[in-house]
Design a protein around this motif. Structure first.
Motif, mmCIF file in Angstrom:
data_model
loop_
_atom_site.group_PDB
_atom_site.id
_atom_site.type_symbol
_atom_site.label_atom_id
_atom_site.label_comp_id
_atom_site.label_asym_id
_atom_site.label_seq_id
_atom_site.Cartn_x
_atom_site.Cartn_y
_atom_site.Cartn_z
ATOM 1 N N ASP A 218 0.829 -1.213 0.000
ATOM 2 C CA ASP A 218 0.000 0.000 0.000
ATOM 3 C C ASP A 218 0.861 1.260 0.000
ATOM 4 O O ASP A 218 0.550 2.236 -0.674
ATOM 5 N N GLN A 219 1.949 1.243 0.761
ATOM 6 C CA GLN A 219 2.850 2.398 0.814
ATOM 7 C C GLN A 219 3.496 2.637 -0.552
ATOM 8 O O GLN A 219 3.599 3.770 -1.011
ATOM 9 N N ILE A 220 3.917 1.567 -1.211
ATOM 10 C CA ILE A 220 4.537 1.689 -2.530
ATOM 11 C C ILE A 220 3.528 2.246 -3.534
ATOM 12 O O ILE A 220 3.845 3.162 -4.303
ATOM 13 N N VAL A 221 2.316 1.733 -3.515
ATOM 14 C CA VAL A 221 1.276 2.206 -4.431
ATOM 15 C C VAL A 221 0.977 3.682 -4.179
ATOM 16 O O VAL A 221 0.831 4.470 -5.120
ATOM 17 N N LEU A 222 0.910 4.064 -2.924
ATOM 18 C CA LEU A 222 0.646 5.459 -2.570
ATOM 19 C C LEU A 222 1.746 6.397 -3.088
ATOM 20 O O LEU A 222 1.464 7.471 -3.608
ATOM 21 N N LEU A 223 2.997 5.989 -2.981
ATOM 22 C CA LEU A 223 4.128 6.840 -3.371
ATOM 23 C C LEU A 223 4.390 6.860 -4.880
ATOM 24 O O LEU A 223 5.032 7.767 -5.381
ATOM 25 N N GLN A 224 3.924 5.836 -5.604
ATOM 26 C CA GLN A 224 4.054 5.776 -7.064
ATOM 27 C C GLN A 224 5.497 5.922 -7.566
ATOM 28 O O GLN A 224 5.788 6.786 -8.407
ATOM 29 N N PRO A 225 6.425 5.092 -7.092
ATOM 30 C CA PRO A 225 7.797 5.188 -7.598
ATOM 31 C C PRO A 225 7.892 4.695 -9.038
ATOM 32 O O PRO A 225 7.013 3.955 -9.509
ATOM 33 N N ASP A 226 8.956 5.087 -9.711
ATOM 34 C CA ASP A 226 9.227 4.575 -11.053
ATOM 35 C C ASP A 226 9.816 3.173 -10.982
ATOM 36 O O ASP A 226 9.633 2.361 -11.885
ATOM 37 N N VAL A 227 10.554 2.930 -9.901
ATOM 38 C CA VAL A 227 11.254 1.654 -9.758
ATOM 39 C C VAL A 227 11.232 1.186 -8.308
ATOM 40 O O VAL A 227 11.306 1.995 -7.384
ATOM 41 N N LEU A 228 11.121 -0.115 -8.145
ATOM 42 C CA LEU A 228 11.210 -0.757 -6.837
ATOM 43 C C LEU A 228 12.480 -1.594 -6.832
ATOM 44 O O LEU A 228 12.636 -2.497 -7.658
ATOM 45 N N PHE A 229 13.410 -1.254 -5.929
ATOM 46 C CA PHE A 229 14.589 -2.082 -5.716
ATOM 47 C C PHE A 229 14.229 -3.031 -4.587
ATOM 48 O O PHE A 229 13.951 -2.604 -3.469
ATOM 49 N N LEU B 65 13.347 -12.225 1.572
ATOM 50 C CA LEU B 65 12.498 -11.820 2.692
ATOM 51 C C LEU B 65 11.951 -13.083 3.334
ATOM 52 O O LEU B 65 11.961 -14.140 2.713
ATOM 53 N N PRO B 66 11.451 -13.006 4.561
ATOM 54 C CA PRO B 66 10.913 -14.205 5.212
ATOM 55 C C PRO B 66 9.873 -14.909 4.331
ATOM 56 O O PRO B 66 9.008 -14.269 3.744
ATOM 57 N N GLY B 67 10.004 -16.228 4.233
ATOM 58 C CA GLY B 67 9.088 -17.000 3.400
ATOM 59 C C GLY B 67 9.269 -16.631 1.938
ATOM 60 O O GLY B 67 10.377 -16.426 1.470
ATOM 61 N N GLN B 68 8.188 -16.521 1.227
ATOM 62 C CA GLN B 68 8.227 -16.111 -0.182
ATOM 63 C C GLN B 68 7.750 -14.669 -0.325
ATOM 64 O O GLN B 68 7.262 -14.276 -1.374
ATOM 65 N N GLN B 69 7.892 -13.862 0.719
ATOM 66 C CA GLN B 69 7.337 -12.510 0.694
ATOM 67 C C GLN B 69 7.917 -11.627 -0.395
ATOM 68 O O GLN B 69 7.229 -10.770 -0.923
ATOM 69 N N GLY B 70 9.174 -11.802 -0.759
ATOM 70 C CA GLY B 70 9.768 -10.980 -1.805
ATOM 71 C C GLY B 70 9.053 -11.178 -3.131
ATOM 72 O O GLY B 70 8.698 -10.218 -3.815
ATOM 73 N N VAL B 71 8.829 -12.418 -3.489
ATOM 74 C CA VAL B 71 8.116 -12.745 -4.722
ATOM 75 C C VAL B 71 6.681 -12.231 -4.652
ATOM 76 O O VAL B 71 6.174 -11.631 -5.605
ATOM 77 N N VAL B 72 6.036 -12.427 -3.504
ATOM 78 C CA VAL B 72 4.652 -11.974 -3.328
ATOM 79 C C VAL B 72 4.567 -10.457 -3.444
ATOM 80 O O VAL B 72 3.687 -9.923 -4.136
ATOM 81 N N ALA C 250 6.567 -8.424 -5.029
ATOM 82 C CA ALA C 250 6.796 -8.055 -6.432
ATOM 83 C C ALA C 250 5.532 -8.259 -7.261
ATOM 84 O O ALA C 250 5.141 -7.388 -8.043
ATOM 85 N N GLU C 251 4.889 -9.398 -7.090
ATOM 86 C CA GLU C 251 3.694 -9.695 -7.877
ATOM 87 C C GLU C 251 2.532 -8.770 -7.514
ATOM 88 O O GLU C 251 1.814 -8.300 -8.400
ATOM 89 N N LEU C 252 2.354 -8.474 -6.242
ATOM 90 C CA LEU C 252 1.276 -7.573 -5.820
ATOM 91 C C LEU C 252 1.511 -6.150 -6.320
ATOM 92 O O LEU C 252 0.580 -5.478 -6.771
ATOM 93 N N VAL C 253 2.745 -5.689 -6.235
ATOM 94 C CA VAL C 253 3.061 -4.339 -6.705
ATOM 95 C C VAL C 253 2.846 -4.247 -8.206
ATOM 96 O O VAL C 253 2.233 -3.294 -8.699
ATOM 97 N N LYS C 254 3.313 -5.243 -8.953
ATOM 98 C CA LYS C 254 3.136 -5.249 -10.411
ATOM 99 C C LYS C 254 1.655 -5.261 -10.796
ATOM 100 O O LYS C 254 1.257 -4.638 -11.772
ATOM 101 N N ILE D 179 5.420 -0.078 -13.220
ATOM 102 C CA ILE D 179 6.601 0.053 -12.367
ATOM 103 C C ILE D 179 7.703 -0.894 -12.851
ATOM 104 O O ILE D 179 7.430 -1.994 -13.321
ATOM 105 N N GLN D 180 8.929 -0.427 -12.760
ATOM 106 C CA GLN D 180 10.087 -1.276 -13.034
ATOM 107 C C GLN D 180 10.522 -1.883 -11.702
ATOM 108 O O GLN D 180 10.480 -1.214 -10.663
ATOM 109 N N ILE D 181 10.926 -3.132 -11.726
ATOM 110 C CA ILE D 181 11.423 -3.782 -10.512
ATOM 111 C C ILE D 181 12.840 -4.267 -10.776
ATOM 112 O O ILE D 181 13.107 -4.914 -11.789
ATOM 113 N N VAL D 182 13.737 -3.900 -9.854
ATOM 114 C CA VAL D 182 15.109 -4.378 -9.896
ATOM 115 C C VAL D 182 15.311 -5.246 -8.659
ATOM 116 O O VAL D 182 15.165 -4.777 -7.535
#
Length: 120
Positions: free
Chosen positions: A41-52, A57-64, A66-70, A76-79
């Motif tokens: 929600d914070q990422i969506v609110l801020l509207q960055p061009d890229v997410l590094f 992250l604990p469990g599969q949270q990193g993948v999750v 990324a998929e939710l943000v996309k 958004i670009q993801i690095v």
């Protein structure tokens, strides 16, 4: 100027990446977090061009994350910035802009920024 959001549970890596990005003069870090919970929600609110994003992250949270943000910010670009090649095929399948291995190096980060500038 590229607007970036950073997510990495390792605070040392988080601040190092922030410093390196801002030192390039091409990136403004508009937000960062070491806590993956409720960060989408914070990422969506801020509207960055890229997410590094560190996928380690604990469990599969990193993948999750990324998929939710996309899903919510399709342009958004993801690095991925991580210590292992474990998720490289997933990243390729997800059309991730770049996959950078730690430890971070200025030359490699510069290449990533150039790739972002060209649109992935």
């Amino acid at each position: 100027m590229i607007k970036a959001y950073l997510l990495d549970v390792n605070q040392t890596d988080l601040y190092k990446l922030s410093s390196m990005l801002q030192h390039t003069g091409k990136v403004t870090v508009i937000g960062m977090s070491a806590y993956p919970q409720n960060v989408v929600d914070q990422i969506v609110l801020l509207q960055p061009d890229v997410l590094f994003l560190d996928l380690q992250l604990p469990g599969q949270q990193g993948v999750v994350v990324a998929e939710l943000v996309k899903r919510r910010l399709p342009d958004i670009q993801i690095v991925v910035v991580t210590e292992t090649k474990q998720h490289a095929l997933w990243a390729f399948d997800q059309n991730i802009a770049d996959y950078v291995l730690k430890p971070l190096e200025e030359v490699r980060l510069g290449q990533s920024l150039e790739r972002l500038r060209k649109g992935g």
